[in-house]
Write a protein that holds these residues in place. Structure first.
Motif, PDB file in Angstrom:
ATOM      1  N   ALA A  18      -4.777  -1.342   3.814  1.00  0.00           N
ATOM      2  CA  ALA A  18      -4.207  -2.629   4.536  1.00  0.00           C
ATOM      3  C   ALA A  18      -5.043  -3.473   5.140  1.00  0.00           C
ATOM      4  O   ALA A  18      -5.199  -4.595   4.654  1.00  0.00           O
ATOM      5  N   VAL A  27       0.699  -8.104   3.755  1.00  0.00           N
ATOM      6  CA  VAL A  27       0.534  -6.494   3.298  1.00  0.00           C
ATOM      7  C   VAL A  27       1.990  -5.819   3.862  1.00  0.00           C
ATOM      8  O   VAL A  27       2.211  -5.792   4.983  1.00  0.00           O
ATOM      9  N   ALA A  57      -7.116  -7.208   3.577  1.00  0.00           N
ATOM     10  CA  ALA A  57      -6.556  -8.488   4.268  1.00  0.00           C
ATOM     11  C   ALA A  57      -7.788  -9.594   4.247  1.00  0.00           C
ATOM     12  O   ALA A  57      -8.842  -9.386   4.365  1.00  0.00           O
ATOM     13  N   THR A  88       0.732  -1.214  -0.174  1.00  0.00           N
ATOM     14  CA  THR A  88      -0.070   0.010  -0.027  1.00  0.00           C
ATOM     15  C   THR A  88       0.785   1.246   0.035  1.00  0.00           C
ATOM     16  O   THR A  88       1.626   1.363   0.839  1.00  0.00           O
ATOM     17  N   ILE A 126       0.252  -8.094   8.513  1.00  0.00           N
ATOM     18  CA  ILE A 126       0.220  -6.553   8.003  1.00  0.00           C
ATOM     19  C   ILE A 126       1.436  -5.994   8.446  1.00  0.00           C
ATOM     20  O   ILE A 126       1.704  -5.880   9.762  1.00  0.00           O
ATOM     21  N   GLU A 136       2.394  -1.997   4.392  1.00  0.00           N
ATOM     22  CA  GLU A 136       2.005  -0.822   4.550  1.00  0.00           C
ATOM     23  C   GLU A 136       3.104   0.234   4.606  1.00  0.00           C
ATOM     24  O   GLU A 136       3.723   0.558   5.800  1.00  0.00           O
TER      25      GLU A 136
END
Length: 282
Positions: free
Chosen positions: A159, A146, A163, A80, A169, A148
């Motif tokens: 994020a 992820v 998911a 992201t 994350i 971020e």
């Protein structure tokens, strides 16, 4: 941040580099000359330009982020934010064998990231972006990991949104201010209202800085910022990690202030900027 240049002189007892060697200096930028300890210098392999090597710091941090985020080969990774941190992370994840989807709200940054050769990029908030995202994530139902990178609560919200159950994350972006009332309420709804995505989805949030400078022996890992940087430089020299694609502008040092003003003013096409002091190779 790092710099790349030629070694002018090596001090007594220095064995890793010699005068005339091309090197990257960790943790230093925007200076024409500097004296540093040997441990902060890494030789640049033949075949890699100084310009490209100057952008090796963030990719080496991305290696740490993937280590600490418990990345495993061939996982699906969503990034992201597609600024320099995000593009670096996406490029490294792709080189490590991940299926990579990059997300951003800005069409200029999405367009720039599209040149990196990633599995997919998508502009958040557009029908075309939603379709590209859904098609890419469909096989696994969502990302394993992820990254971020935005440091913005909207980015953190994205994020959480993408998911699936058990997604990890990894927080590369730093949230430097408290969320507004509206931002806090949105995060609360996303995470803890029934059925709570945090608990029922078993999400993991991982703060990722760099790998430790040193490791106790014995230990499961030997990765350090220095070894990560050496790997990035080696891969770039081999042509398998195209750092040059991250460079969007090369500017003289007297343009530093104006470049920072342009960034502060919201100019998003300034992604990977190298300042050329003209002290080494062109």
């Amino acid at each position: 941040m790092c710099s790349s240049d030629l070694v002018e002189r090596a001090g007594s007892g220095v064995t890793a580099v010699a005068a005339g060697d091309r090197v990257v200096i960790r943790g230093v930028g925007h200076q024409a000359a500097i004296v540093v300890p040997e441990a902060r210098v890494v030789r640049i392999p033949d075949g890699l330009a100084l310009r490209d090597a100057a952008l090796s710091y963030l990719p080496s941090w991305s290696v740490s982020a993937l280590h600490l985020g418990r990345y495993a080969a061939a996982e699906t990774v969503v990034v992201t934010g597609l600024g320099l941190v995000g593009c670096s992370a996406a490029l490294v994840a792709e080189r490590m064998g991940a299926r990579v989807l990059g997300l951003d709200v800005d069409p200029v940054r999405v367009g720039s990231a599209a040149t990196l050769g990633l599995g997919a990029v998508a502009q958040v908030g557009t029908p075309e972006g939603a379709a590209a995202e859904a098609a890419f994530l469909a096989p696994g139902g969502g990302p394993d990991l992820v990254l971020e990178t935005t440091g913005a609560y909207a980015g953190l919200g994205e994020a959480i949104r993408v998911a699936r159950d058990w997604t990890r994350i990894a927080l590369m972006g730093i949230h430097r201010r408290a969320p507004s009332e509206a931002e806090a309420a949105a995060l609360h709804r996303a995470l803890t209202t029934y059925p709570a995505k945090l608990h029922y989805g078993r999400l993991s949030f991982i703060g990722v800085g760099s790998d430790p400078e040193e490791h106790p022996v014995p230990g499961p890992s030997r990765a350090t910022p220095r070894t990560n940087l050496a790997w990035v430089l080696e891969q770039a020299a081999r042509g398998t990690l195209p750092l040059g694609r991250l460079v969007t502008e090369v500017l003289p040092p007297d343009a530093i202030a104006s470049a920072l003003d342009r960034m502060a003013g919201g100019e998003t096409r300034l992604i990977g900027v190298v300042f050329d002091w003209g002290t080494g190779e062109g």
